[in-house]
Every structure is written in C-alpha cells, then in structure tokens.
Design a protein around this motif. Structure first.
Motif, PDB file in Angstrom:
ATOM      1  N   ILE A  15     -31.465  21.706  85.933  1.00  7.96           N
ATOM      2  CA  ILE A  15     -30.442  20.650  86.123  1.00  7.96           C
ATOM      3  C   ILE A  15     -29.653  21.492  86.184  1.00  7.96           C
ATOM      4  O   ILE A  15     -28.927  21.483  87.556  1.00  7.96           O
ATOM      5  N   TRP A  16     -29.206  22.706  85.990  1.00  3.28           N
ATOM      6  CA  TRP A  16     -28.320  23.449  87.242  1.00  3.28           C
ATOM      7  C   TRP A  16     -28.252  24.069  88.214  1.00  3.28           C
ATOM      8  O   TRP A  16     -28.085  24.155  89.116  1.00  3.28           O
ATOM      9  N   ALA A  18     -29.677  22.493  89.985  1.00  2.00           N
ATOM     10  CA  ALA A  18     -30.010  21.476  91.255  1.00  2.00           C
ATOM     11  C   ALA A  18     -28.772  21.026  91.369  1.00  2.00           C
ATOM     12  O   ALA A  18     -28.238  20.265  92.695  1.00  2.00           O
ATOM     13  N   SER A  19     -27.680  20.903  90.947  1.00  2.00           N
ATOM     14  CA  SER A  19     -26.321  21.097  90.933  1.00  2.00           C
ATOM     15  C   SER A  19     -26.294  21.603  93.071  1.00  2.00           C
ATOM     16  O   SER A  19     -25.148  20.850  93.039  1.00  2.00           O
ATOM     17  N   ARG A  39     -16.286  14.791  90.743  1.00  2.00           N
ATOM     18  CA  ARG A  39     -17.314  15.759  89.403  1.00  2.00           C
ATOM     19  C   ARG A  39     -16.736  16.198  87.891  1.00  2.00           C
ATOM     20  O   ARG A  39     -17.160  14.853  86.991  1.00  2.00           O
ATOM     21  N   LEU A 217     -24.372  15.049  89.988  1.00  3.47           N
ATOM     22  CA  LEU A 217     -23.498  16.254  89.467  1.00  3.47           C
ATOM     23  C   LEU A 217     -22.706  16.471  88.673  1.00  3.47           C
ATOM     24  O   LEU A 217     -23.007  17.185  87.041  1.00  3.47           O
ATOM     25  N   CYS A 221     -25.503  16.582  86.195  1.00  2.20           N
ATOM     26  CA  CYS A 221     -25.732  18.322  85.755  1.00  2.20           C
ATOM     27  C   CYS A 221     -23.968  18.972  85.045  1.00  2.20           C
ATOM     28  O   CYS A 221     -23.456  20.215  85.154  1.00  2.20           O
ATOM     29  N   THR A 222     -23.651  17.609  84.551  1.00  2.00           N
ATOM     30  CA  THR A 222     -22.241  18.795  84.206  1.00  2.00           C
ATOM     31  C   THR A 222     -22.719  17.706  82.634  1.00  2.00           C
ATOM     32  O   THR A 222     -22.308  18.917  81.548  1.00  2.00           O
ATOM     33  N   ALA A 225     -26.355  17.973  81.230  1.00  2.00           N
ATOM     34  CA  ALA A 225     -26.047  19.837  80.684  1.00  2.00           C
ATOM     35  C   ALA A 225     -26.089  20.255  80.026  1.00  2.00           C
ATOM     36  O   ALA A 225     -26.209  21.179  79.018  1.00  2.00           O
ATOM     37  N   VAL A 248     -31.627  29.471  87.119  1.00  2.91           N
ATOM     38  CA  VAL A 248     -31.014  29.178  87.832  1.00  2.91           C
ATOM     39  C   VAL A 248     -31.171  28.907  89.337  1.00  2.91           C
ATOM     40  O   VAL A 248     -31.257  28.250  90.012  1.00  2.91           O
ATOM     41  N   ARG A 308     -23.325  27.501  86.792  1.00  4.00           N
ATOM     42  CA  ARG A 308     -23.517  25.670  87.253  1.00  4.00           C
ATOM     43  C   ARG A 308     -22.980  25.659  88.172  1.00  4.00           C
ATOM     44  O   ARG A 308     -21.996  26.504  88.837  1.00  4.00           O
TER      45      ARG A 308
END
Length: 309
Positions: A15-16, A18-19, A39, A217, A221-222, A225, A248, A308
């Motif tokens: 996931i991080w 993918a940011s 974000r 994002l 991702c935030t 996560a 990561v 991230r």
C-alpha cells in the motif's frame, strides 16, 4: 509472527509503495500542493471519524493545535509536497528508493538533537547510503538533466524533513494516543497547505485516472494504511513492523513497472540494495529490539510509518 501478521506487513508495504504510483499519476494533473492538500484533508477526516467511533480522547487536537501545525509541517505538508514535485520529473520507483533513505537521516538527526551515539557501524552505513544514492544518480533510468538532479534533491530533502518530524513526533507520542496523533498530523498539514493549494488550482478538472489516484492516495495509502499499521505495532512490536522499510521501495518499483511501464535498471537495483544495507547498519535493528518503546514506535513519525510518499 503469524501468517496473518506477515500478510498484514506485506500488504502495508504494498500500500505504501503504491503511494508513489498514485502521486506520479495525479501530480501532473492537479499540481503537488493541491494533491497533498486533498490527501491530508481527506485522510484526516476519515481518521477523525475512526477516532470518534472508537471514542478516543480528542482534547489534544484543541489544546495542542500549535504543536500539530508543526508536526503536520515537518512530517507531512513539506515532505509530501517535495515528493510530489520530484515525481513530476523522476519515475515513481526512483522516488520510492530515495524515500527509503529516511531512517539514515533520522539516525543523523537523532544523534545531533537527542545525543544518540553514532558508532562506526552507523558511519559505515552512512557511507553505503551515499554510495547507493550515487549509484542511482550514475545509472539513472532517466537522462541526468538539471530538473532530474533537482528532483532527486527534493526527494532526499523530503526524507530529511521526515527525520526531523520523527524526533518531534516521538516527543508528542508520550501522552497522545497514536491514532489521535495521526489525525492531528493530517489536519495540521491540511491547514498549512491550504493557502498554497488555493493559489495553485489547475485550469481544468482532472481526468478519471487522476481522481482515482487522489482517492487511493488519501484513503488507501494514508487512512487505511494507518489502520493496518497500528494493530501490527500492538501485535508484533515495533522492531518487526520496521521491516516494512525494506518492502516499500520494492513495491514502489514493481507498481511503477507494472502500471506505468517504468524500467527496472541495474542501477536502480544496485542502488536499492546498497541503501537498504545502509539502513540495516544505521538503524541497528538488533540493538533496537532490546530497548524499543511501543508507544514511541507507534507514532506516525517513526521509521515504518514515514515510508510513504
């Protein structure tokens, strides 16, 4: 570590990673400042809903708002925007690798600000990190123009800001619940970025790819996560969770190659290996295991959660 926790760790790294992909897609469409304003604002509101649902104390958000502005500036607003600006000119995978130098800078800042020891092992790690970055620059997958050099510098400067944010967050985490600290950081960053974001609005509405990237994002991702990260800290401890440091950049490279067609060059692989080995030397994970503080490690400014884009 159970299979469930191992899967959670791998998922968090993916996931991080993918940011950096989402930033690479959305930043050219809306600009770095507006992208990061959206974000942190959307993620902060989503995390605030979780805090309210869990009935966690939120008094610190009001009483310590000045500190959250500082934390949001150091640990989100400035580094997020620098990374987004850098990805206007460099691939997502390269940005992910450069971001993995954060623990190295954190060790340096801790040595200077907190008086932590900097033994020969860490000096060797620092040297390897410099060689790793030089390898990336020398065998860059993109032409080494002035814009690319400045973009690389912006990514490294973002890692430096994360390092200062780490020290600041560690102090705040002593008496603020980690999830509340995460909310304060995001909303503080949103406040700081608001004027710049308002001054850099795009001329046209972004396309579907950019919109989906902004949502991914912000929420995945935030917000999501963090909801994965904190239970991992509680179940397996900070030292094992710190291993996400090594996942990561790898996932960042893979996502960029799969979805954006970015090349994976020998220079990227060599630079990544050198930087990750340097992180192993500088952070000294074995020593940390004996003295780790779960409350401190759970703060959003610690090594794992900083990685991230």
């Amino acid at each position: 570590m159970s299979l469930r926790d191992l899967a959670g760790l791998v998922l968090l790294g993916a996931i991080w990673g993918a940011s950096f992909l989402f930033i690479r897609v959305a930043a050219p469409a809306v600009g770095p400042a507006l992208l990061m304003e959206l974000r942190v604002l959307l993620a902060g509101l989503a995390l605030l809903a979780c805090v309210v649902a869990l009935r966690l104390p939120v008094g610190a958000l009001r009483s310590r708002w000045k500190q959250f502005l500082v934390l949001g500036t150091l640990n989100a607003a400035v580094p997020f925007t620098l990374i987004a600006a850098s990805e206007l000119h460099i691939p997502a995978g390269l940005a992910a690798i450069l971001n993995s130098t954060t623990p190295i800078w954190t060790a340096i800042v801790s040595a200077l600000r907190l008086g932590e020891a900097f033994p020969p092992r860490r000096i060797l790690g620092l040297g390897l990190g410099v060689v790793g970055v030089a390898t990336l620059m020398g065998w860059s997958p993109v032409p080494l123009t002035l814009k690319v050099v400045l973009a690389v510098g912006a990514s490294l400067l973002a890692a430096v800001f994360y390092a200062f944010g780490s020290v600041y967050a560690a102090r705040m985490s002593r008496d603020v619940p980690p999830l509340v600290l995460a909310v304060g950081q995001q909303l503080g960053a949103a406040t700081v970025l608001l004027p710049l974001a308002g001054a850099t609005l795009p001329d046209a509405w972004p396309g579907p790819a950019a919109v989906y990237s902004i949502l991914g994002l912000s929420f995945l991702c935030t917000a999501v996560a963090y909801l994965i990260y904190f239970p991992l800290i509680a179940r397996v401890g900070p030292t094992r969770t710190l291993s996400v440091t090594y996942l990561v950049p790898v996932s960042g490279i893979l996502w960029g190659a799969i979805f954006l067609g970015e090349p994976i060059t020998p220079g990227m692989v060599g630079g990544l290996v050198l930087i990750l080995v340097s992180v192993l030397f500088v952070t000294d994970v074995r020593a940390r295991a004996a003295r780790s503080d779960p409350a401190r490690a759970a703060a959003p400014g610690t090594a794992a959660s900083r990685l991230r884009g």
